[in-house]
Design an enzyme around this catalytic site. Structure first.
Site, PDB file in Angstrom:
ATOM      1  CG  ASP A 223      -2.232  -0.515   0.786  1.00 15.97           C
ATOM      2  OD1 ASP A 223      -2.608  -0.950  -0.075  1.00 15.97           O
ATOM      3  OD2 ASP A 223      -3.288  -0.246   1.652  1.00 15.97           O
ATOM      4  CG  ASP A 282       1.312  -6.678  10.872  1.00 15.03           C
ATOM      5  OD1 ASP A 282       0.759  -7.065   9.851  1.00 15.03           O
ATOM      6  OD2 ASP A 282       1.334  -6.272  11.878  1.00 15.03           O
ATOM      7  CG  ASP A 284       7.353  -5.679  12.231  1.00 12.40           C
ATOM      8  OD1 ASP A 284       6.382  -5.704  11.814  1.00 12.40           O
ATOM      9  OD2 ASP A 284       7.528  -5.677  13.660  1.00 12.40           O
ATOM     10  CG  ASP A 376      -6.056  -7.090  15.173  1.00 14.04           C
ATOM     11  OD1 ASP A 376      -6.990  -6.262  15.589  1.00 14.04           O
ATOM     12  OD2 ASP A 376      -4.811  -6.799  15.524  1.00 14.04           O
TER      13      ASP A 376
END
Length: 638
Positions: A223, A282, A284, A376
């Protein structure tokens, strides 16, 4: 008298021949001179030509005005509230010092003839008002907060007992038989946005997952709105694709719905129907190669299982004091909260990453929705209401990094505490009318939302940051020592048990948690009443630390060589901000500084009444707020 209207008829642009006035005109104005006619007509013509511009300007001003008005109406003015209390506290402190110097507060009976000055009479009146009106209200409020404090402490103690029971009995999810030969179709999704520091290590970790290549697809959901970052990520994907990895780069032109919108858009692809499970990471997060082999087999012969969640581990937990304190909190969250709820309730809040979902469960629960900033938790609650079960694997760990600056951590915590209150407002009618058992409804409403998401930040901020300093100026409502010392220290010790190496930081942890209560309380109020700040979504700043530094540096060198000048030309200009040398600087956080001044003022007032424990608590808590307010904890960012 009706207003005069002017109608101008123009037969020839160069011949202004007819001017007609409709309305009531005085006799003196019956004859209009040609110069006046020309001037009036020119003005009307200019107005006609400029009217669209003026109308647009007026509309924009009106929109801006109403937007500012709405934002003002929807903004939680916690700083103004703290300033008022601070000013009153400071003025009261000066008055108390003066009274102490004059020996007006020695406690003996004051006779009317002993009152000699207006200031003395005002002080006696203040003592009367304080004892008769202010103190009772403060006592009721403090008792209410103490009850909430005790209820929340009991809940945490019960969770610790449950965790101890799990350790003693060796309770944990067991893999079904013949799970080693279970290889269903798995989709791996990596949502990211301008993740220049960590995109390479996350893609590399996903591509190294030990799973049959013909049964694995990796989606890199980018994104990013910085074109240079888009080029880097796309080239990294192409590099792995050339190695034979089944990986797809996907970029949205319209970044709506943030992460939820990104995931929802990816799930709408036609090829997704060929896959049974989806693993989320995600940007990281760096899963170990055997992650899928440790998680996916739990779905075998368990059709009611919708989610398998792994634990987080942190590569930078010892980087600075801020990361050490975060590690204490998150270690308790995973070791105690998630594990206990997973074993005894088969339900917990999805952590948004390092988990595997059954795609059927996602579709049955309504898919990813963009209505809150905690997508989530939203999908987890809806899946629980649909009867799906969850498993938490405490032994499976996925490496990631903690925010190293207070600014990044503050924004992250604001989103994590405002989102649940948004979700609570939206889900409450559905929870009440759902077909789950009464116990599960009570667990969702009272324990999951109210006690742990609303009550905790409310009493932490109100009791320790507002009531406690006020009691120094209103000694009739004094808090007992066990409320401000014994019970908080005991609960902090329980929090540190999952991270025993952090035992030396028990006092800093207690002070820091009270300091963070102002951010969490502000976020809770914003989310509960749908204020403007509750819809803020800021990507947490990352540094790109990796558990394998040499491998990361090697990958970066290879990647830099793969980017050609033509790629940069196609991708557009590099952001000017990227080219500037970033200089670290400290920020100023006004809410924290205002509370620091309030607590230190209350500590000075406590010296007059010789309250030892109260003085030390207020002093160290005020210094804690001062350190955070001046951004002296963690790394500084631009």
């Amino acid at each position: 008298m009706p207003p005069t209207s002017v109608v101008v008829k123009m037969e020839n642009p160069n011949n202004f021949s007819l001017v007609q006035f409709n309305g009531e005109i005085s006799e003196k104005g019956s004859k209009v001179k040609s110069t006046k006619q020309l001037a009036g007509l020119l003005i009307l013509r200019l107005q006609r030509l400029a009217s669209p511009v003026f109308n647009s300007i007026i509309i924009l001003k009106q929109r801006a005005f109403f937007k500012r008005r709405e934002q003002t109406r929807k903004t939680w003015k916690i700083l103004s509230f703290l300033k008022i209390i601070l000013i009153l506290a400071f003025l009261t402190l000066l008055f108390e010092i003066y009274a102490h110097w004059k020996q007006w507060n020695l406690g003996h009976m004051i006779r009317p003839q002993e009152v000699t000055t207006i200031a003395h009479a005002a002080y006696l009146q203040w003592l009367s008002i304080r004892a008769d009106y202010i103190a009772p209200a403060l006592v009721y409020l403090s008792r209410f907060c103490i009850v909430l404090f005790l209820v929340q402490s009991i809940d945490r103690f019960v969770q610790c007992v449950g965790c101890f029971w799990i350790k003693c009995k060796g309770l944990k999810p067991v893999l079904p038989k013949k799970a080693n030969s279970y290889y269903p179709m798995v989709l791996v999704q990596i949502p990211m946005c301008n993740e220049k520091e960590v995109y390479e290590q996350s893609i590399s970790a996903a591509c190294n997952l030990d799973w049959p290549r013909d049964r694995l697809l990796i989606q890199v959901l980018d994104d990013s709105n910085i074109k240079s970052v888009q080029i880097l990520i796309r080239n990294e994907v192409n590099r792995w694709k050339q190695r034979g990895i089944n990986i797809i780069y996907r970029h949205r032109f319209l970044r709506t719905g943030y992460k939820a919108g990104n995931l929802n858009s990816a799930m709408s692809c036609d090829y997704v129907r060929n896959y049974e499970f989806v693993a989320l990471f995600d940007a990281d997060f760096q899963p170990n190669p055997d992650f899928l082999k440790q998680t996916v087999p739990h779905f075998k012969d368990n059709p009611q299982l919708g989610l398998v969640q792994a634990r987080w581990s942190f590569v930078n937990k010892d980087e600075n004091l801020l990361t050490r304190l975060q590690n204490i909190n998150l270690a308790f969250h995973f070791e105690v909260e998630q594990q206990v709820n997973g074993i005894f309730l088969n339900f917990f809040g999805f952590n948004g990453t390092a988990g595997v979902w059954r795609i059927t469960a996602l579709e049955d629960s309504g898919g990813w929705l963009e209505r809150t900033t905690v997508e989530d938790m939203d999908i987890a609650v809806r899946a629980h209401l649909r009867g799906w079960k969850f498993i938490f694997l405490n032994d499976v760990k996925v490496s990631c990094e903690l925010p190293e600056s207070y600014q990044a951590y503050k924004k992250q915590q604001h989103r994590w505490h405002s989102g649940p209150m948004q979700l609570f407002r939206l889900c409450l009618p559905t929870i009440i009318t759902s077909k789950i058992s009464a116990w599960k409804k009570m667990n969702l409403v009272f324990l999951f939302f109210l006690l742990r998401k609303l009550i905790l930040p409310f009493y932490s901020f109100t009791l320790f940051c507002i009531i406690l300093p006020l009691t120094m100026f209103i000694p009739e409502a004094e808090l007992p020592i066990w409320v401000i010392c014994y019970v908080p220290v005991f609960m902090s010790l329980l929090n540190i048990l999952p991270a025993p190496k952090s035992f030396p930081f028990v006092i800093p942890y207690l002070m820091f948690e009270n300091t963070m209560s102002v951010t969490k309380f502000n976020a809770m109020v914003s989310g509960l009443f749908q204020l403007g700040s509750s819809y803020e979504w800021v990507v947490t700043k990352k540094t790109g630390r990796s558990s394998d530094t040499n491998l990361l540096e090697t990958g970066k060198m290879a990647l830099e060589k793969s980017i050609s000048e033509s790629d940069i030309e196609l991708g557009g200009e590099v952001d000017e901000k990227e080219e500037k040398i970033n200089k670290k600087r400290n920020r100023i956080y006004r809410n924290e500084l205002a509370l620091a001044c309030l607590l230190l003022t209350a500590a000075a007032r406590s010296l007059l009444s010789a309250q030892g424990v109260h003085f030390y608590f207020l002093l160290f808590q005020g210094l804690s707020f001062l350190v955070v307010g001046l951004d002296l904890i963690g790394e500084q960012v631009v």
